[in-house]
Design an enzyme around this catalytic site. Structure first.
Site, PDB file in Angstrom:
ATOM      1  N   ASP A 174       3.570  -6.262   3.367  1.00 37.65           N
ATOM      2  CA  ASP A 174       3.179  -5.180   4.276  1.00 37.65           C
ATOM      3  C   ASP A 174       3.364  -5.595   5.729  1.00 37.65           C
ATOM      4  O   ASP A 174       2.505  -5.381   6.575  1.00 37.65           O
ATOM      5  CB  ASP A 174       1.714  -4.770   4.020  1.00 37.65           C
ATOM      6  CG  ASP A 174       1.282  -3.621   4.934  1.00 37.65           C
ATOM      7  OD1 ASP A 174       2.158  -2.863   5.384  1.00 37.65           O
ATOM      8  OD2 ASP A 174       0.068  -3.510   5.189  1.00 37.65           O
TER       9      ASP A 174
ATOM     10  N   GLU B 115      -4.932   1.609   2.527  1.00 34.55           N
ATOM     11  CA  GLU B 115      -4.955   0.434   3.406  1.00 34.55           C
ATOM     12  C   GLU B 115      -5.229   0.840   4.843  1.00 34.55           C
ATOM     13  O   GLU B 115      -5.967   0.183   5.562  1.00 34.55           O
ATOM     14  CB  GLU B 115      -3.606  -0.313   3.337  1.00 34.55           C
ATOM     15  CG  GLU B 115      -3.619  -1.662   4.077  1.00 34.55           C
ATOM     16  CD  GLU B 115      -3.102  -1.609   5.516  1.00 34.55           C
ATOM     17  OE1 GLU B 115      -3.142  -2.661   6.180  1.00 34.55           O
ATOM     18  OE2 GLU B 115      -2.679  -0.544   5.993  1.00 34.55           O
TER      19      GLU B 115
ATOM     20  N   HIS C  59       0.843  -1.207   0.000  1.00 37.65           N
ATOM     21  CA  HIS C  59       0.000   0.000   0.000  1.00 37.65           C
ATOM     22  C   HIS C  59       0.870   1.245   0.000  1.00 37.65           C
ATOM     23  O   HIS C  59       1.863   1.330   0.719  1.00 37.65           O
ATOM     24  CB  HIS C  59      -1.015   0.004   1.142  1.00 37.65           C
ATOM     25  CG  HIS C  59      -0.444   0.038   2.527  1.00 37.65           C
ATOM     26  ND1 HIS C  59      -0.146   1.233   3.162  1.00 37.65           N
ATOM     27  CD2 HIS C  59      -0.150  -0.944   3.404  1.00 37.65           C
ATOM     28  CE1 HIS C  59       0.311   0.959   4.378  1.00 37.65           C
ATOM     29  NE2 HIS C  59       0.321  -0.343   4.561  1.00 37.65           N
TER      30      HIS C  59
END
Lengths: 457, 457
Positions: A347, A317, A271
């Site tokens: 992530d 996100e 993200h």
């Protein structure tokens, strides 16, 4: 023993032209070595990550900074020669504004704090209140009668992120249910240097909205000790936080088209948004540059995977997952969802890579393990069930798409998570390069195998 | 082999009635075990340390908070049944006042900062200036012509505390020599979570006084990268710091009188002052409570050492060492200095104890090593030449008194040093108890030996 088992399983189960483990090594060993070598001897990923975080910190949804970071990414992806497009996404637009918390009694000092994402403000003026300190939701229920008109502080004992984050998300709702006028939480972390941590919160449906903020572990523990000694604790809280109308943002999509099966997609992503504090270096600029660089290395080496590799830099996100949801909606609408062989998100930090987490058909494990074994030189060899750091591809997974996360050494991850300290200084160049190698090797091979990894039976 | 050597040395060298190593174990083994047991099963040291830091943080010289902490210490030492007195000391009275640093260009954000102790302020209004970033004193000399009218930032590479602290102490003087209007330094630390570190600085004699402050490692590195890219960096600095007339403070002295040689003194100590940020838990409330509790345990166990154990809580270590100097002056004036057998200070953190550093006659080492070997159950067994955390007893050492410091695991010491993060949460109860045991065992035996440890020939 393991190889015999794997071989037998492969022989029995592979109805398509899947290869035995030895064939993975024979077929892709050279490519893996080339990828690792290029990743280890290439500063571009580090330099771009530094540039992105230096020039575009605080990439919260709705901010110009996020859109500037997206523009920069599109420009550089085009320079790399990829097919680039963007996908409009309407995102929540929460703004923090000025905020502070001051201890008025029994000591007088400024307290480091961060309002929680989604919180309302204090109505244009400072709010002064007595603090009720509780050790958790249970103690609040026991002492519900004391909460009316107070600021409730949750100084829970940190066990793990999943447990602690319940306080971040629900503190305001639980405190408001008993008439509290604001909620404070001990920051969600297992280590603190007077470091407040922000993050998302939500209001329940049937209670009044009250301001919610995180203070530091140290200040929360201090107030708790003081309260137990019978001291009256008073705090002044000021927050200008407010939710504005949704804003326009974008997912960035860049592709390396498949040479034989261009419709089949191996998605890699991250993200591009972050919280509005710090530089969002590990969360998640690192994930973006690592996946991007993985695709670039595959291209630069002239490898031409059968399937399309699609890089997606998801927006929003942190406080909405609107990017992940919109992407899912689009690929469902255009019939592409079935074409997704794997959606691999990074992530969970870009520290020393350890291996991979996978949520998908179990029959893929033997092959994934053989791919991971090619990463033995950098140590990223484990493949486990379940995946971390895969929020944006979660909506795809709920529609049946297999997903993957990169497992890294997360010892310090939550120290920096959602803080001012999430900056380049917490990262290490070689670790980032190794993450890049791990993603590139896994992605290239999954994209190039003669069979779909998610269709092994 | 070692024991044979020690025995031989002892036989040859000990002109007084010094004991062989085996006799140390025989004579003091039981006492050491009792001390360790009491230290390990006693919460008082932890509870008092918590109380002191909770109620009396920010104990900077000249502050009411420091004097309140001293009053509390006197009260509790009296409750413990010690002979307590105080010694007036005139101390520097520097006040920080309000301060901030704002980045104006090429990004706009507040930068965490701490003015350096002793610095002047910005003259009542904010100072705006372009920043010249240099990697150290050498680069400043090379680029001296660029410094005029600028704010000079020293973003040196951290090698160790001794090297880095030169920038804290001398940055203002070196920058002012080339016409700079303020000096900023990268905080003195090897780890940062956007954490500024204060500490003392001094002005040279022949240059203009300019404001000096520390910013974080992250911001210093960021500015350096931006400067190398050709960006113009502009900062607004505001500091109300000023030096007021000297204020009255006190050393606290408490004694457990010797049973046979009350005039001979084994001094144990710490400093009761701290910087004006954080709680001064490890620097140096921990050292105070550990030495104090060591003496209290010796008393509670009914051990009656031949010599006097004298606890000194020195004032003003951080920005003047006036307490240490005044104490030295007094014992020189009253003829007591020769009576000091050892001056043992604890001011290098109260983490896992490893052993002892000793600066005094070498002939003491075999005996000290045998004493330390009694601490094998808690691991504090090393004795090395040189001592850390002994600033207050430095003036005594310069007059020939043997000194000692407690060696602990300092891996994280400089993370917290002189920061808001120096609070109880960085300490561990058992580690503090073990430090107490180490100090108590060493102190009791040195105070009780039939011979002076510093007179072994």
């Amino acid at each position: 023993m393991r190889h015999i088992l794997v071989f037998t399983l492969a022989a029995i189960l592979c109805l398509t032209a899947c290869k035995t483990p030895n064939e993975i090594e024979q077929e892709y060993g050279d490519a893996a070595r080339q990828i690792i070598e290029m990743a280890e001897n290439n500063s571009l990923v580090w330099d771009r990550l530094t540039y992105l975080t230096d020039y575009y910190p605080r990439r919260l949804s709705g901010s110009q900074m996020l859109e500037d970071a997206i523009d920069w990414s599109v420009e550089k992806l085009n320079e790399d020669g990829f097919e680039v497009s963007t996908q409009d996404v309407m995102v929540p637009h929460w703004v923090r504004g000025h905020e502070y918390a001051t201890l008025l009694s029994p000591d007088q000092r400024n307290m480091p704090m961060l309002g929680l994402g989604g919180s309302i403000g204090t109505g244009g003026s400072p709010m002064t209140g007595e603090v009720l300190v509780v050790s958790g939701f249970d103690e609040l229920e026991e002492r519900a009668a004391e909460a009316e008109g107070k600021i409730v502080l949750f100084n829970y004992e940190y066990e793990n992120y999943g447990q602690a984050v319940q306080y971040r998300v629900h503190a305001a709702t639980r405190a408001a249910a008993h008439g509290a006028k604001a909620a404070l939480i001990r920051s969600v972390t297992d280590f603190s240097m007077q470091t407040p941590h922000t993050g998302g919160m939500r209001y329940g449906e049937d209670v009044e909205k009250i301001p919610a903020a995180a203070i530091t572990v140290e200040d929360a523990a201090w107030m708790h000790r003081m309260a137990k000694r019978g001291e009256t604790i008073e705090v002044e809280l000021y927050m200008e936080a407010e939710m504005l109308p949704d804003a326009l943002s974008r997912n960035v999509i860049a592709e390396l088209r498949g040479s034989e099966k261009p419709d089949e997609i191996v998605l890699i992503g991250c993200h591009i948004d972050s919280w509005d504090v710090g530089h969002g270096a590990m969360d998640d600029a690192g994930g973006c540059l690592v996946t991007w660089e993985a695709m670039r290395i595959i291209k630069e080496l002239g490898l031409e995977p059968r399937r399309t590799i699609r890089l997606v830099l998801f927006t929003n996100e942190e406080n909405g997952v609107r990017g992940g949801l919109e992407y899912r909606n689009k690929v469902m609408a255009n019939g592409e969802i079935e074409n997704h062989v794997l959606a691999f998100e990074v992530d969970f930090g870009v520290f020393t890579p350890l291996g991979f987490g996978y949520t998908g058909p179990e029959s893929a494990f033997p092959v994934l393990e053989d791919i991971a074994s090619l990463l033995e030189p950098i140590g990223a060899v484990t493949v486990r069930e379940g995946s971390s750091g895969t929020v944006d591809v979660g909506p795809l997974n709920r529609e049946g798409v297999a997903i993957m996360g990169l497992d890294v050494d997360v010892e310090r991850y939550f120290w920096y998570h959602h803080t001012h300290a999430d900056a380049m200084e917490i990262l290490d160049k070689q670790e980032v390069q190794h993450c890049t190698a791990a993603v590139a090797v896994m992605t290239y091979i999954v994209a190039d195998l003669p069979y779909r990894i998610d269709w092994i039976e």
